[in-house]
Design a protein around this motif. Structure first.
Motif, PDB file in Angstrom:
ATOM      1  N   ALA A  11      36.140 -10.220 -25.655  1.00 43.31           N
ATOM      2  CA  ALA A  11      35.474  -9.825 -24.584  1.00 43.31           C
ATOM      3  C   ALA A  11      33.784 -10.129 -24.849  1.00 43.31           C
ATOM      4  O   ALA A  11      33.215 -10.750 -24.011  1.00 43.31           O
ATOM      5  CB  ALA A  11      35.362  -8.412 -24.228  1.00 43.31           C
ATOM      6  N   PHE A  12      33.480  -9.858 -26.269  1.00 42.36           N
ATOM      7  CA  PHE A  12      31.997 -10.435 -26.549  1.00 42.36           C
ATOM      8  C   PHE A  12      32.054 -11.866 -26.544  1.00 42.36           C
ATOM      9  O   PHE A  12      30.952 -12.408 -26.210  1.00 42.36           O
ATOM     10  CB  PHE A  12      31.717  -9.601 -28.054  1.00 42.36           C
ATOM     11  CG  PHE A  12      30.586 -10.489 -28.582  1.00 42.36           C
ATOM     12  CD1 PHE A  12      29.246  -9.909 -28.246  1.00 42.36           C
ATOM     13  CD2 PHE A  12      30.629 -11.413 -29.470  1.00 42.36           C
ATOM     14  CE1 PHE A  12      28.090 -10.370 -28.872  1.00 42.36           C
ATOM     15  CE2 PHE A  12      29.421 -11.880 -29.999  1.00 42.36           C
ATOM     16  CZ  PHE A  12      28.252 -11.297 -29.548  1.00 42.36           C
ATOM     17  N   SER A  52      19.213 -11.042 -32.810  1.00 42.08           N
ATOM     18  CA  SER A  52      20.549 -10.806 -33.072  1.00 42.08           C
ATOM     19  C   SER A  52      20.939 -10.467 -34.526  1.00 42.08           C
ATOM     20  O   SER A  52      21.871  -9.626 -34.658  1.00 42.08           O
ATOM     21  CB  SER A  52      21.617 -11.829 -32.835  1.00 42.08           C
ATOM     22  OG  SER A  52      21.449 -13.233 -33.412  1.00 42.08           O
ATOM     23  N   LYS A  53      20.149 -10.759 -35.520  1.00 40.84           N
ATOM     24  CA  LYS A  53      20.568 -10.214 -36.889  1.00 40.84           C
ATOM     25  C   LYS A  53      19.670  -9.168 -37.469  1.00 40.84           C
ATOM     26  O   LYS A  53      20.057  -8.959 -38.446  1.00 40.84           O
ATOM     27  CB  LYS A  53      20.475 -11.756 -37.850  1.00 40.84           C
ATOM     28  CG  LYS A  53      21.397 -12.748 -37.525  1.00 40.84           C
ATOM     29  CD  LYS A  53      21.107 -14.004 -38.717  1.00 40.84           C
ATOM     30  CE  LYS A  53      22.424 -14.909 -38.390  1.00 40.84           C
ATOM     31  NZ  LYS A  53      22.370 -16.045 -39.409  1.00 40.84           N
ATOM     32  N   TRP A  63      24.900  -5.872 -33.669  1.00 41.75           N
ATOM     33  CA  TRP A  63      26.142  -6.355 -33.660  1.00 41.75           C
ATOM     34  C   TRP A  63      26.909  -6.242 -35.015  1.00 41.75           C
ATOM     35  O   TRP A  63      26.436  -6.006 -36.056  1.00 41.75           O
ATOM     36  CB  TRP A  63      26.064  -8.035 -33.516  1.00 41.75           C
ATOM     37  CG  TRP A  63      25.521  -8.442 -32.435  1.00 41.75           C
ATOM     38  CD1 TRP A  63      25.577  -7.673 -31.103  1.00 41.75           C
ATOM     39  CD2 TRP A  63      25.338  -9.753 -32.028  1.00 41.75           C
ATOM     40  NE1 TRP A  63      25.058  -8.656 -29.985  1.00 41.75           N
ATOM     41  CE2 TRP A  63      25.062  -9.785 -30.566  1.00 41.75           C
ATOM     42  CE3 TRP A  63      25.202 -10.918 -32.368  1.00 41.75           C
ATOM     43  CZ2 TRP A  63      24.327 -10.920 -29.768  1.00 41.75           C
ATOM     44  CZ3 TRP A  63      24.769 -12.127 -31.891  1.00 41.75           C
ATOM     45  CH2 TRP A  63      24.622 -12.277 -30.493  1.00 41.75           C
ATOM     46  N   SER A  64      28.387  -6.327 -35.073  1.00 42.40           N
ATOM     47  CA  SER A  64      29.151  -6.304 -36.166  1.00 42.40           C
ATOM     48  C   SER A  64      29.013  -7.677 -36.840  1.00 42.40           C
ATOM     49  O   SER A  64      28.648  -8.842 -36.040  1.00 42.40           O
ATOM     50  CB  SER A  64      30.579  -6.115 -35.823  1.00 42.40           C
ATOM     51  OG  SER A  64      31.117  -6.973 -35.028  1.00 42.40           O
ATOM     52  N   ALA A  65      29.544  -7.952 -38.248  1.00 40.91           N
ATOM     53  CA  ALA A  65      29.628  -9.145 -38.709  1.00 40.91           C
ATOM     54  C   ALA A  65      30.437  -9.978 -38.029  1.00 40.91           C
ATOM     55  O   ALA A  65      30.419 -11.213 -37.887  1.00 40.91           O
ATOM     56  CB  ALA A  65      30.168  -8.812 -40.140  1.00 40.91           C
ATOM     57  N   THR A  66      31.576  -9.618 -37.457  1.00 44.22           N
ATOM     58  CA  THR A  66      32.631 -10.431 -36.512  1.00 44.22           C
ATOM     59  C   THR A  66      31.981 -10.964 -35.506  1.00 44.22           C
ATOM     60  O   THR A  66      32.237 -12.046 -35.063  1.00 44.22           O
ATOM     61  CB  THR A  66      33.815  -9.655 -36.341  1.00 44.22           C
ATOM     62  OG1 THR A  66      34.170  -9.061 -37.579  1.00 44.22           O
ATOM     63  CG2 THR A  66      34.827 -10.448 -35.626  1.00 44.22           C
ATOM     64  N   GLN A  67      31.035  -9.938 -34.685  1.00 47.05           N
ATOM     65  CA  GLN A  67      30.197 -10.672 -33.706  1.00 47.05           C
ATOM     66  C   GLN A  67      29.301 -11.698 -34.090  1.00 47.05           C
ATOM     67  O   GLN A  67      29.104 -12.873 -33.295  1.00 47.05           O
ATOM     68  CB  GLN A  67      29.549  -9.446 -33.031  1.00 47.05           C
ATOM     69  CG  GLN A  67      30.375  -8.463 -32.264  1.00 47.05           C
ATOM     70  CD  GLN A  67      29.637  -7.330 -31.622  1.00 47.05           C
ATOM     71  OE1 GLN A  67      29.072  -6.764 -32.309  1.00 47.05           O
ATOM     72  NE2 GLN A  67      29.766  -7.098 -30.376  1.00 47.05           N
ATOM     73  N   GLU A  72      27.987 -17.611 -33.902  1.00 49.06           N
ATOM     74  CA  GLU A  72      27.647 -18.739 -34.662  1.00 49.06           C
ATOM     75  C   GLU A  72      28.646 -19.904 -34.252  1.00 49.06           C
ATOM     76  O   GLU A  72      28.337 -21.144 -33.960  1.00 49.06           O
ATOM     77  CB  GLU A  72      27.802 -18.664 -36.201  1.00 49.06           C
ATOM     78  CG  GLU A  72      27.394 -19.716 -36.750  1.00 49.06           C
ATOM     79  CD  GLU A  72      27.360 -19.676 -38.310  1.00 49.06           C
ATOM     80  OE1 GLU A  72      27.908 -20.617 -39.029  1.00 49.06           O
ATOM     81  OE2 GLU A  72      27.809 -18.484 -38.964  1.00 49.06           O
ATOM     82  N   ARG A  73      29.939 -19.455 -33.989  1.00 47.36           N
ATOM     83  CA  ARG A  73      30.879 -20.445 -33.545  1.00 47.36           C
ATOM     84  C   ARG A  73      30.526 -21.271 -32.199  1.00 47.36           C
ATOM     85  O   ARG A  73      30.539 -22.191 -31.882  1.00 47.36           O
ATOM     86  CB  ARG A  73      32.304 -19.687 -33.530  1.00 47.36           C
ATOM     87  CG  ARG A  73      32.862 -19.651 -34.968  1.00 47.36           C
ATOM     88  CD  ARG A  73      33.106 -20.705 -35.658  1.00 47.36           C
ATOM     89  NE  ARG A  73      33.905 -20.463 -37.047  1.00 47.36           N
ATOM     90  CZ  ARG A  73      33.362 -19.985 -38.185  1.00 47.36           C
ATOM     91  NH1 ARG A  73      32.030 -19.922 -38.165  1.00 47.36           N
ATOM     92  NH2 ARG A  73      34.140 -19.701 -39.205  1.00 47.36           N
TER      93      ARG A  73
END
Length: 391
Positions: A11-12, A52-53, A63-67, A72-73
């Motif tokens: 969803a993110f 964001s960081k 944000w989580s590390a996965t977000q 970035e992708r």
């Protein structure tokens, strides 16, 4: 250890794609110029994503590390920077979070967030590049100021920067890492001169910066005097973790396949169908997939509260190797159009050959420095040998 995206992560990703489409819709692409940078920064700021960081305590979105991985992708695939603000946003701000005094945080962080002030990094010197602790730029205290004398080199963006975060030598110790102090220096101060360095790709990105009795207030010292090496190490760990270049390499791989499908190879085949070229490209793609998994494992550890440590050196070492090989493939694809191109020269010939050729050849030339910047490959191997292999 979780290596797949959860429903919340998916969803993110859709939310990220929607923001990108809203900011740069249709055929318009981000050109990196001031107008597009301001537009992208404004779009991010409306969501609170321009930082964001940053941790939530300093106004970040949490944000989580996965977000971060997803963001970035998606931004790389769209040709957009993951964040605007350069070294101030991505490098100095985390240092101020961890080591800055409340007064320093209140003074510098708002301008960094608003992208009003540009920063550069004063680390490397003519005799202190990868051996950073050998630096010789001195700072001696005189009343409420430090007096700085010395020289920094390969200073990215100093000609556009307003301030520099800088390592200086304020004393000696039994180890050369002792006696180093981290200072924030206004580049408009008397006694500073900035000299351009034109790099292999023909552009002015690097500089030599000299200090002749330059005054910097003691209030601009981050951390204690003589403990700047601790500050520097914290910054470099974050920098190297971000130098796996996985998103960039994935984007390069996709464009490589498109370019090679248009280029004639041997025996009437397309270059993409040439067995030798295809085998080398496939090997790089397999190694890139393995690197992406390593990055995901590292993110999983970070989410669990662990520091990246020596694994950041592994990501940087392998990521540099892969991205350089990708750019070498582009040079091979470009063939005669891979001749040197110097866009900053007034009499350069302009676009010649395929539209993708010149920018990718410039990237190839620029990428030669990737195995030096942020700590050379040799330094990364030493870190891995010491902290992972226990040699």
């Amino acid at each position: 250890m979780r290596l797949e995206l959860s429903p919340a992560d998916l969803a993110f990703r859709q939310e990220a794609r929607a923001l990108i489409a809203e900011a740069f819709s249709g055929a318009e692409t981000y050109d990196g110029g001031p107008a597009h940078e301001a537009r992208w920064h404004a779009a991010l700021a409306r969501r609170g994503w321009e930082v964001s960081k940053w941790p939530e305590a300093f106004g970040g979105p949490g944000w989580s590390a996965t977000q971060h991985f997803i963001w970035e992708r998606e931004t790389t695939a769209a040709g957009l920077p993951a964040q605007v603000g350069g070294m101030g946003m991505g490098m100095l701000a985390p240092i101020l979070f961890a080591y800055g005094a409340p007064e320093q945080q209140a003074r510098f962080l708002p301008d960094i967030r608003a992208n009003r002030v540009r920063w550069c990094q004063g680390y490397s010197e003519p005799e202190a590049g990868s051996d950073l602790a050998a630096l010789r730029t001195t700072a001696r205290q005189e009343g409420d100021d430090y007096i700085i004398d010395g020289e920094k080199i390969w200073t990215s963006g100093a000609h556009h920067a307003d301030w520099m975060f800088c390592l200086t030598r304020t004393g000696q110790g039994s180890r050369k890492q002792e006696g180093i102090t981290f200072l924030l220096v206004d580049l408009r101060s008397p006694g500073i001169q900035i000299h351009p360095i034109i790099s292999l790709d023909g552009r002015h990105g690097f500089n030599r910066v000299t200090f002749d009795s330059v005054r910097a207030p003691v209030a601009n010292r981050v951390g204690r005097e003589g403990e700047g090496w601790t500050v520097a190490k914290g910054l470099l760990t974050h920098e190297r973790t971000g130098q796996a270049y996985v998103s960039l390499s994935l984007s390069l791989l996709s464009r490589l396949r498109e370019a090679a499908a248009e280029i004639p190879g041997s025996q009437g085949r397309r270059l993409i169908d040439d067995p030798g070229f295809a085998a080398r490209l496939s090997l790089a793609a397999i190694e890139l997939e393995a690197l992406a998994m390593t990055e995901l494992r590292t993110l999983s550890q970070v989410e669990a509260g662990e520091a990246p440590g020596a694994q950041s050196s592994l990501l940087k070492l392998k990521g540099t190797d892969i991205v350089q090989r990708m750019t070498e493939f582009f040079v091979e694809c470009a063939g005669p159009y891979a001749a040197p191109w110097f866009p900053d020269l007034a009499d350069h010939p302009g676009q010649v050959g395929p539209t993708w050729a010149q920018p990718e050849v410039v990237r190839y030339l620029e990428g030669r420095a990737a195995s030096i910047a942020g700590g050379s490959d040799e330094i990364q191997r030493n870190i891995i040998a010491k902290h992972v292999l226990k040699l």
